[in-house]
Write an enzyme that holds these catalytic residues in place. Structure first.
Site, short mmCIF file in Angstrom:
data_model
loop_
_atom_site.label_atom_id
_atom_site.label_comp_id
_atom_site.label_asym_id
_atom_site.label_seq_id
_atom_site.Cartn_x
_atom_site.Cartn_y
_atom_site.Cartn_z
N SER A 153 36.32 -43.00 26.59
CA SER A 153 36.05 -42.26 27.82
C SER A 153 34.87 -41.31 27.73
CB SER A 153 37.31 -41.49 28.25
OG SER A 153 38.34 -42.39 28.58
N GLU A 210 5.43 -17.07 -30.23
CA GLU A 210 4.52 -18.21 -30.16
C GLU A 210 3.07 -17.86 -30.50
OE1 GLU A 210 5.46 -21.30 -29.69
OE2 GLU A 210 7.56 -20.77 -29.37
#
Length: 819
Positions: free
Chosen positions: A466, A86
């Site tokens: 329960s 680059e």
């Protein structure tokens, strides 16, 4: 001389005009340029990450995937790959490369259009942060000015670090850290040279040159990068050739999640969006640490999944998912099967597979990627045909009774190998809390988040059955009853003039023992005893009392069905209520976010939960005290009753022994082998077995487990023993219930979870007295044998009479209406 003079004037004029032009352009564009402060405080958009208490990544949220890295964390060859490709003169130029500009100018003159190229890394960074990618003069001029300002305000290393963390690599990966994870599932330090070159080549065209979308173009681009590295002297010829020959082997990887906890992760995501809004939550780089640790969370998920498979197997095999080819057709090729399996997803513990051979008592299946798996008879013997919830077909004798070639089925991996499986039909949930402060230690809301995102642990309101009884019994102890008080365990037949029918609550099983102690009534989960206690207290008194445990008053039915658990509650609400008993009487608020950090590691939020006041009194740290809603003595007495649910009572030697409904806990050596560890709990089953529960705790951890169908009309049913399996292989049969369906899941989780919980017994709180009582009458006893035991009482509530002779079993004949 005249020519030289004119040339000098033209040059000076051109320079002056150029300078004035540049100055004018700067003045014209300066308001659009970023400030120095912006350049110094660049904020990279990073996803939110969610971590367990012990630092394992469980989820990542955000469209942009980025793993910010310091420059010294990025391997040198990767940096060199970018520089070579680059901007090889990056460390020499001032943000604009004159040679690159000249090259771009030549392209402009030769083509008449602005072409790409010529941009330095600084210019690319400027464009990525502040500009668009359109090829216009104004954008190029702005890019140049921003680049010059960047070079003035930032060092070269700072610019390069920002660039490597900012640029796009395709598939939502931004920055080299995310690119390494997305394409190779690796940390950048673990990349090969060829992989580094591949990543360095992506910024040119990330959407069309990446190795997933276009492997051929990606390989060509990689060769260019490697060639540039060789030309710049960053690699040797040998390294170049070796990297060039490396195959393109990549696939799309998710975030590096090390712990699968999707239901907890979704709870965090929703809370963070609620706090900060979607955009900020998903892009600010928050790190959220939850209260659950990885070990306990994994144990919870495994317990849910394995126990649902256990339920599903004992109820029978529902057949293949689909038939790919009939018996008289040409079989599919392995390649065709593999292509088909690529379209099918793994769900929970199961993988899709296709039956390719059936012989005798074994079968062979093909899995994805061409793998073959053998199903031995032990993996098939469970597969009786499913007829309906209460009935299974005959046990198979051969593999052909279960499978046929061409069928698509599901299998799961076990320690013994592959096992025939199916996606369980019922749902389940587990929620575990630290009773001292309400921190969620584990939460699983279903079998598979990919199938259903509905979090049953915190969203599903189901009848408690329960599981509600300890709260009823706590109210009774608050209002004059003791663990030794006798209550008549006898059938109730109450006529209702309004409905024209009689209400006949029944025990399960339908067995009645006459007058029994409150401790026994709770431990054996006697329905009619619970109804009689509520009658003695009054519905309104009981409802008001239950709100102490955090239950909403408008969700508690104001009738006697409340005593049997007709109220609907989430598992989290139930667990919170049980935490009151476990922590000595304090109501804590469940929470799951321990702290929130920003992208720099600064703490934005740290939980400060209200805690049980036992911690407050230690003086070790300042804490916010949780409200005390019942006395420490009441909480201890309920814990005593729930301990009998596990251990029962009486003397088996003298044939007076009895079991509580949670007796299966006794069989768990990991839970009971540690000296000083007390384990207590309570089963819960609703009418027609549509909901099954188990809630229990040790000192330091409370857990509620629930199993049922999402369809409220479906019952869990019953099973018979499979003649192919031993009692060890199929320990559960008969009607499903809390003790059979939810308790095994609770045990599986707790066996692992308690390993990280200190062993502490339940300490007898001050203010209680102990007296020896007669087991038959609940009165004081002088005996010192199996007919008596020591019982705990609040001061002034212990019986004053001694047992004499035979007990009158008709003791409640005259005042039955009271109880």
């Amino acid at each position: 001389m005249k020519i030289l003079k004119w040339f000098l004037w033209i040059t000076i004029t051109t320079v002056v005009l150029g300078a004035l032009t540049v100055a004018g352009l700067y003045l014209f564009l300066k308001d659009d340029l970023p400030s120095v402060a912006e350049l110094k405080q660049v904020q990279l958009q990073t996803p939110m990450q969610v971590y367990s208490a012990d630092g394992e990544l469980i989820a990542q949220f955000g469209e942009i995937r980025r793993i910010p890295l310091q420059l010294d964390e990025i391997p040198k060859p990767l940096i060199q790959a970018f520089l070579a490709t680059e901007d090889q003169r990056f460390y020499e130029h001032f943000g604009i490369d004159p040679i690159g500009v000249a090259r771009a100018f030549f392209l402009l003159v030769s083509t008449g259009e602005i072409q790409g190229g010529g941009s330095t890394i600084t210019q690319q960074l400027a464009r990525n942060f502040y500009l668009s990618f359109e090829q216009t003069w104004s954008r190029k001029v702005k890019e140049a000015f921003i680049s010059l300002r960047m070079e003035k305000e930032l060092s070269k290393d700072e610019i390069l670090e920002l660039y490597l963390n900012k640029i796009t690599f395709g598939h939502r990966a931004h920055g080299v850290g995310a690119a390494a994870q997305v394409y190779y599932g690796k940390d950048v330090k673990d990349l090969t040279l060829a992989q580094m070159a591949m990543i360095a080549g992506l910024p040119k065209a990330p959407s069309t040159m990446n190795p997933i979308s276009n492997p051929e173009r990606a390989e060509q681009r990689r060769a260019v990068v490697l060639g540039r590295m060789l030309a710049e002297g960053f690699i040797t010829d040998s390294q170049y050739r070796q990297a060039l020959a490396e195959p393109i082997a990549t696939k799309l990887h998710g975030a590096e999640v090390t712990m699968d906890a999707p239901y907890l992760a979704e709870m965090v995501r929703a809370e963070m969006v609620n706090r900060y809004g979607e955009e900020m939550a998903y892009t600010s780089g928050f790190k959220v640490y939850i209260t659950a640790n990885a070990k306990q969370q994994r144990a919870a998920q495994q317990a849910v999944r394995l126990n649902l498979h256990g339920y599903d197997e004992r109820h029978g095999y529902r057949g293949p998912e689909q038939v790919l080819w009939p018996a008289d057709a040409e079989p599919w090729t392995a390649e065709a099967i593999n292509q088909h399996l690529q379209t099918q997803e793994n769900i929970g513990l199961t993988e899709p597979a296709v039956v390719v051979e059936v012989a005798g008592q074994q079968a062979t299946v093909q899995l994805s990627n061409g793998r073959l798996g053998r199903l031995e008879w032990s993996a098939l013997a469970w597969a009786r045909p499913y007829l309906h919830a209460d009935r299974q077909g005959p046990a198979p004798q051969q593999a052909a009774d279960v499978l046929k070639v061409g069928e698509q089925v599901r299998v799961r991996q076990t320690e013994q190998g592959w096992r025939l499986a199916q996606i369980p039909e019922p749902s389940a949930a587990i929620i575990a809390l630290r009773p001292q402060d309400g921190g969620i230690a584990a939460a699983v809301g279903g079998y598979s988040f990919s199938v259903s995102q509905y979090n049953r642990a915190i969203q599903a309101k189901r009848q408690a059955g329960s599981n509600i009884k300890p709260f009823i019994y706590s109210a009774a102890l608050e209002n004059g009853f003791t663990l030794a008080t006798l209550v008549n365990d006898a059938p109730i037949n109450q006529w209702n003039p309004g409905s024209g029918i009689a209400w006949r609550p029944r025990n399960s099983p339908d067995v009645y023992e006459g007058p029994i102690r409150v401790r026994q009534g709770l431990a054996k989960s006697k329905n009619v005893v619970s109804v009689r206690l509520l009658r003695a207290l009054g519905v309104d008194t009981t409802v008001e009392y239950l709100t102490r445990f955090g239950f909403a008053i408008d969700e508690l039915p104001r009738n006697e069905s409340l005593s049997l658990g007709s109220a609907s509650m989430t598992p989290l609400e139930v667990a919170r209520g049980y935490a009151v008993f476990a922590n000595g009487g304090y109501l804590v608020n469940p929470y799951f976010i321990e702290r929130i950090e920003d992208s720099q590691g600064e703490i934005l939020y740290s939980a400060r939960p209200a805690v049980a006041c036992v911690l407050c009194e230690s003086g070790e740290r300042e804490v916010l005290p949780a409200p005390q809603v019942i006395t420490e003595q009441n909480a201890f007495l309920i814990t005593q009753g729930l301990q009998s649910a596990v251990w029962g009572g009486g003397s088996w030697q003298h044939r007076t022994g009895w079991n509580g409904t949670a007796w299966r806990v006794q069989q768990s050596k990991p839970l009971i082998k540690r000296a000083g560890r007390n384990v207590v709990g309570k089963t819960g089953t609703t009418n027609d077995v549509k909901d099954t529960w188990f809630s229990g705790y040790v000192s330091g951890l409370v857990t509620t487990a629930w199993v049922g169908f999402d369809n409220l009309e479906r019952a869990l049913g019953s099973t018979t023993m499979n003649e192919n399996l031993s009692s060890a292989e199929q320990p559960i049969s008969g009607t499903e219930a809390g003790a059979k369906t939810a308790l095994p899941m609770w045990i599986d989780f707790m066996e692992v979870a308690v390993q990280d919980v200190p062993v502490e017994p339940f300490i007898v709180p001050p203010g209680l007295v102990s007296a020896r009582i007669d087991l038959a009458t609940g009165k004081l006893s002088r005996a010192n044998d199996y007919t008596s035991r020591f019982e705990y009482f609040l001061p002034g509530t212990a019986p004053s009479e001694y047992a004499k002779g035979e007990t009158n079993r008709d003791i409640f004949a005259e005042d039955d209406s009271i109880f």
